[in-house]
Design a protein around this motif. Structure first.
Motif, mmCIF file in Angstrom:
data_model
loop_
_atom_site.group_PDB
_atom_site.id
_atom_site.type_symbol
_atom_site.label_atom_id
_atom_site.label_comp_id
_atom_site.label_asym_id
_atom_site.label_seq_id
_atom_site.Cartn_x
_atom_site.Cartn_y
_atom_site.Cartn_z
ATOM 1 N N LEU A 99 0.953 -0.976 0.316
ATOM 2 C CA LEU A 99 -0.079 -0.282 -0.078
ATOM 3 C C LEU A 99 0.870 1.734 -0.130
ATOM 4 C CD1 LEU A 99 -3.088 -1.086 2.911
ATOM 5 C CD2 LEU A 99 -2.361 -1.236 -0.178
ATOM 6 N N ARG A 102 3.663 3.717 -4.200
ATOM 7 C CA ARG A 102 2.999 4.314 -5.804
ATOM 8 C C ARG A 102 3.593 4.785 -6.891
ATOM 9 N NH1 ARG A 102 -1.860 5.880 -1.635
ATOM 10 N NH2 ARG A 102 -1.572 5.151 -0.118
ATOM 11 N N LEU A 109 -4.434 6.318 -12.503
ATOM 12 C CA LEU A 109 -3.848 5.222 -11.233
ATOM 13 C C LEU A 109 -3.206 6.010 -10.563
ATOM 14 C CD1 LEU A 109 -3.088 2.173 -10.869
ATOM 15 C CD2 LEU A 109 -0.515 2.238 -12.243
ATOM 16 N N ARG A 112 -6.160 5.763 -8.492
ATOM 17 C CA ARG A 112 -7.009 5.151 -7.766
ATOM 18 C C ARG A 112 -6.137 4.193 -6.516
ATOM 19 N NH1 ARG A 112 -9.057 0.290 -12.052
ATOM 20 N NH2 ARG A 112 -9.782 2.296 -12.687
ATOM 21 N N GLN A 113 -4.506 4.495 -6.545
ATOM 22 C CA GLN A 113 -4.784 4.062 -5.369
ATOM 23 C C GLN A 113 -5.148 4.925 -4.498
ATOM 24 O OE1 GLN A 113 0.261 4.149 -7.531
ATOM 25 N NE2 GLN A 113 -0.457 1.927 -7.934
ATOM 26 N N TRP A 117 -6.363 3.115 -1.404
ATOM 27 C CA TRP A 117 -5.389 2.640 -0.068
ATOM 28 C C TRP A 117 -5.071 3.637 0.462
ATOM 29 C CZ3 TRP A 117 -0.191 1.195 -4.176
ATOM 30 C CH2 TRP A 117 -0.625 -0.287 -4.288
ATOM 31 N N THR A 136 6.841 7.256 -3.555
ATOM 32 C CA THR A 136 6.520 7.309 -5.178
ATOM 33 C C THR A 136 7.001 6.638 -5.057
ATOM 34 O OG1 THR A 136 4.735 9.751 -5.405
ATOM 35 C CG2 THR A 136 5.979 8.520 -7.546
ATOM 36 N N SER A 175 0.455 -7.602 2.312
ATOM 37 C CA SER A 175 0.197 -6.320 2.552
ATOM 38 C C SER A 175 0.632 -6.537 3.766
ATOM 39 C CB SER A 175 -0.468 -5.074 2.296
ATOM 40 O OG SER A 175 -1.045 -4.788 2.956
ATOM 41 N N SER A 196 -6.493 -4.988 -2.683
ATOM 42 C CA SER A 196 -4.666 -5.820 -3.072
ATOM 43 C C SER A 196 -4.547 -6.208 -4.416
ATOM 44 C CB SER A 196 -4.502 -7.199 -2.612
ATOM 45 O OG SER A 196 -5.460 -8.132 -3.184
ATOM 46 N N VAL A 198 -5.615 -3.813 -7.262
ATOM 47 C CA VAL A 198 -5.578 -2.457 -8.037
ATOM 48 C C VAL A 198 -4.736 -2.337 -9.108
ATOM 49 C CG1 VAL A 198 -5.391 0.065 -7.903
ATOM 50 C CG2 VAL A 198 -6.406 -0.711 -5.831
ATOM 51 N N ASP A 199 -3.453 -2.659 -8.951
ATOM 52 C CA ASP A 199 -2.839 -2.995 -10.243
ATOM 53 C C ASP A 199 -2.690 -3.786 -11.001
ATOM 54 O OD1 ASP A 199 -1.041 -0.687 -9.032
ATOM 55 O OD2 ASP A 199 0.614 -1.833 -7.953
ATOM 56 N N TRP A 202 -6.053 -3.048 -12.914
ATOM 57 C CA TRP A 202 -5.941 -1.927 -14.085
ATOM 58 C C TRP A 202 -5.197 -2.082 -15.034
ATOM 59 C CZ3 TRP A 202 -6.632 3.572 -14.733
ATOM 60 C CH2 TRP A 202 -5.392 4.492 -15.791
#
Length: 234
Positions: A99, A102, A109, A112-113, A117, A136, A175, A196, A198-199, A202
């Motif tokens: 999490l 990023r 994206l 969205r993260q 998160w 980042t 995570s 978990s 999200v990526d 996407w």
């Protein structure tokens, strides 16, 4: 009695209680783990679930249809003899938590993260007393040692059976925060799993679904949901 006997030899499966917990008996003979330890579990609900798995076997024993039995075996034969090492390994996820790492682009994206998160990190700060800070990129940047120490203490406090389940909740999600979120019912377990992914979700939206990857993800999701059920049974 070894767990993975090739043929079913019993007619009755029962749950028995003693001062140390609950055991499962096949025609009065208590089941043992693959390492020949007593299959002794902490709750009647878990014992009854295991008993139902044994009772569902027809001619032979199929471990793939006995997830609760397998998790109990892992708690007894593996976690119990190296609880500290397992807890330390899982605690290390906090310093590289999914999490907290990023994307910098694209902005859709990034947004969205953050939307998915940030609430989980806020929950961890309040409920677990541990504020983890996002950054980042993928280069490692250490988290606050005090926050990591508080998380580590909580992991070490888990019982052998809880830790066996927690191992899968953390490793499947990538995570430590989501592992605790699942275990402590922050959100419904299906929502925690989605957080978990999200990526990956996407990427699927951009490039389409890879069938092999989707099959692997489905297996992992089933294991994640089972781990939550096992944690609750503990």
């Amino acid at each position: 009695m070894g767990e993975w006997a090739q043929k079913r030899f019993w007619s009755e499966v029962t749950v028995e209680e003693d001062a140390a917990g609950f055991t499962i008996a096949l025609d009065g003979r208590k089941v043992k783990t693959p390492a020949k330890a007593a299959l002794l579990v902490p709750t009647r609900a878990m014992a009854e679930r295991i008993a139902s798995e044994w009772d569902a076997q027809v001619e032979g024993v199929n471990p793939a249809t006995m997830p609760t039995t397998r998790s109990a075996n892992a708690a007894i034969d593996k976690v119990a003899i190296q609880h500290g090492e397992v807890a330390d390994m899982l605690s290390e996820y906090g310093d590289s938590d999914l999490l907290c790492y990023r994307a910098d682009t694209p902005m859709e994206l990034v947004a969205r993260q953050a939307e998915a998160w940030d609430p989980a990190l806020d929950w961890a700060a309040e409920a677990l007393g541990a504020r983890l800070v996002p950054r980042t990129g993928v280069l490692h940047a250490p988290q606050d040692p005090d926050a990591l120490a508080r998380l580590r203490e909580r992991v070490h406090a888990l019982t052998n059976f809880q830790l066996a389940a927690f191992h899968d909740l953390v490793s499947m999600s990538g995570s430590l925060v989501l592992g605790f979120a699942a275990a402590l019912d922050w959100r419904p377990i299906e929502q925690v799993w989605t957080l978990s992914r999200v990526d990956e979700n996407w990427q699927e939206e951009q490039w389409g679904v890879d069938e092999e990857a989707a099959e692997t993800a489905a297996v992992k999701q089933a294991e994640f949901l089972h781990a939550k059920r096992f944690f609750d049974l503990s």
